[in-house]
Design an enzyme around this catalytic site. Structure first.
Site, short mmCIF file in Angstrom:
data_model
loop_
_atom_site.label_atom_id
_atom_site.label_comp_id
_atom_site.label_asym_id
_atom_site.label_seq_id
_atom_site.Cartn_x
_atom_site.Cartn_y
_atom_site.Cartn_z
N LYS A 66 78.48 72.87 38.49
CA LYS A 66 79.73 73.42 37.99
C LYS A 66 80.63 72.33 37.40
O LYS A 66 81.17 72.48 36.31
CB LYS A 66 80.49 74.15 39.10
CG LYS A 66 79.71 75.29 39.74
CD LYS A 66 80.53 76.02 40.81
CE LYS A 66 80.90 75.18 42.01
NZ LYS A 66 79.76 74.75 42.86
N ARG A 125 86.55 80.78 46.74
CA ARG A 125 85.40 80.52 47.59
C ARG A 125 85.21 81.58 48.66
O ARG A 125 84.25 81.53 49.41
CB ARG A 125 85.59 79.16 48.28
CG ARG A 125 85.37 77.99 47.32
CD ARG A 125 84.42 77.19 47.90
NE ARG A 125 83.88 75.92 47.81
CZ ARG A 125 84.05 74.91 47.02
NH1 ARG A 125 84.90 74.94 46.07
NH2 ARG A 125 83.36 73.84 47.15
N ARG A 130 73.45 62.62 43.74
CA ARG A 130 74.73 62.64 43.04
C ARG A 130 75.59 61.42 43.40
O ARG A 130 75.72 61.04 44.55
CB ARG A 130 75.49 63.91 43.39
CG ARG A 130 76.91 63.92 42.84
CD ARG A 130 77.47 65.29 42.74
NE ARG A 130 77.87 65.86 44.01
CZ ARG A 130 78.40 67.06 44.14
NH1 ARG A 130 78.58 67.82 43.09
NH2 ARG A 130 78.75 67.50 45.32
N ARG A 185 80.03 61.02 47.45
CA ARG A 185 81.04 61.81 48.14
C ARG A 185 80.69 61.90 49.62
O ARG A 185 79.55 62.16 49.96
CB ARG A 185 81.09 63.22 47.54
CG ARG A 185 81.94 63.29 46.30
CD ARG A 185 81.82 64.61 45.59
NE ARG A 185 81.95 65.78 46.46
CZ ARG A 185 82.02 67.04 46.00
NH1 ARG A 185 81.98 67.26 44.70
NH2 ARG A 185 82.12 68.05 46.82
N ARG A 196 78.05 72.94 54.04
CA ARG A 196 78.57 73.49 52.77
C ARG A 196 77.69 74.62 52.26
O ARG A 196 78.19 75.61 51.75
CB ARG A 196 78.67 72.38 51.72
CG ARG A 196 79.83 71.43 52.02
CD ARG A 196 79.71 70.12 51.29
NE ARG A 196 79.80 70.28 49.86
CZ ARG A 196 79.23 69.44 49.00
NH1 ARG A 196 78.54 68.42 49.41
NH2 ARG A 196 79.38 69.65 47.72
P1 AMP Z 1 84.00 70.88 45.45
O1 AMP Z 1 84.34 69.65 44.70
O2 AMP Z 1 84.34 72.15 44.70
O3 AMP Z 1 82.58 70.89 45.97
O4 AMP Z 1 84.94 70.90 46.74
C1 AMP Z 1 84.86 69.89 47.72
C2 AMP Z 1 85.49 70.35 49.02
O5 AMP Z 1 86.86 70.64 48.82
C3 AMP Z 1 84.90 71.64 49.60
O6 AMP Z 1 83.73 71.41 50.35
C4 AMP Z 1 86.05 72.12 50.47
O7 AMP Z 1 86.16 71.36 51.65
C5 AMP Z 1 87.24 71.78 49.60
N1 AMP Z 1 87.57 72.88 48.66
C6 AMP Z 1 87.50 72.88 47.31
N2 AMP Z 1 87.87 74.06 46.79
C7 AMP Z 1 88.19 74.85 47.86
C8 AMP Z 1 88.63 76.18 48.00
N3 AMP Z 1 88.81 76.99 46.94
N4 AMP Z 1 88.89 76.64 49.25
C9 AMP Z 1 88.71 75.86 50.34
N5 AMP Z 1 88.27 74.60 50.28
C10 AMP Z 1 88.02 74.08 49.05
#
Ligand code: AMP
Length: 210
Positions: free
Chosen positions: A14, A89, A123, A156, A167
């Site tokens: 994404k 989410r 990654r 990360r 996750r």
């Molecule tokens: P991402 O970069 O989208 O994979 O997000 C990394 C982390 O940020 C996720 O594993 C969550 O801990 C947190 N996070 C990002 N977006 C959300 C969301 N919409 N709701 C809750 N936690 C989020």
């Protein structure tokens, strides 16, 4: 101008696609994960609270995420369109978003689970500019350095195996139900997310009629 949500499991691409599409479509890239990582880096009160959830691979509580999303989506550049990556989410987030703005498309990134694990372990990202690399398929020109600014690349913390498992489980339990939610509203467009980033971009542009 279109309001587009990018939906899919962690590691589906994404963020990579959003970085490509933002220029091609002239839409701002709104990533709640990136906003939260920025808050963690700056050690703001929000960042300090969010960090424990993120490093464990769990969702940050809805009210914390909503605060940053609401501010971002209200900015002038996002008024007429955006690429929203990482939100919603879960069902409550989808309902909150519906109250903030209408959507045109929800792009679902479809990828077999084995491929996710591969992509997440390979990654790396630049902590300075956010650019995403894959050591196997999209390595930096100089090992471990960002092509754009030379910053040492990082992994990360939530790409560690334990957090990845959490996750993926969270995705299945909380996020997968959104596929039915958006299909029922006529918004879901499924994208085959296998193959190279360029192939996936091509599929998305065709799907959007570009
Ligand atoms: P991402 O970069 O989208 O994979 O997000 C990394 C982390 O940020 C996720 O594993 C969550 O801990 C947190 N996070 C990002 N977006 C959300 C969301 N919409 N709701 C809750 N936690 C989020």
């Amino acid at each position: 101008m279109e309001r587009i949500v990018l939906l899919g499991p962690p590691g589906a691409g994404k963020g990579t696609q959003a970085a490509e599409l933002t220029g091609r479509l002239g839409l701002p890239h709104l990533s709640t994960g990136e906003m939260l990582r920025e808050a963690v880096r700056s050690a703001s009160p929000l960042g300090r609270e969010a960090e424990q959830f993120m490093s464990a691979g769990r969702l940050v509580p809805d009210d914390l995420v909503l605060g940053i999303l609401r501010d971002r989506i209200a900015r002038p550049d996002a008024r007429d369109g955006f690429l929203l990556d990482g939100y919603p989410r879960n069902r409550p987030q989808a309902e909150t978003l519906a109250g903030l703005t209408a959507l045109d498309h929800v792009l679902f990134f479809h990828l077999p689970e084995e491929a996710l694990l591969d992509r997440l372990t390979q990654r790396r990202h630049c902590p300075r500019c956010g650019r995403i690399y894959n050591l196997a398929t999209r390595p930096p020109r100089i090992p471990d350095r960002c092509d754009d600014d030379g910053t040492p690349l990082e992994r990360r913390p939530d790409d560690a195996p334990e957090a990845v498992r959490t996750r993926i489980r969270t995705y299945r339990e909380a996020t997968v139900p959104l596929l039915d939610y958006y299909a029922g509203r006529g918004l879901l467009r499924t994208v085959d997310a296998t193959g190279s980033p360029a192939e996936v971009t091509g599929r998305i542009l065709r799907l959007l009629g570009r």
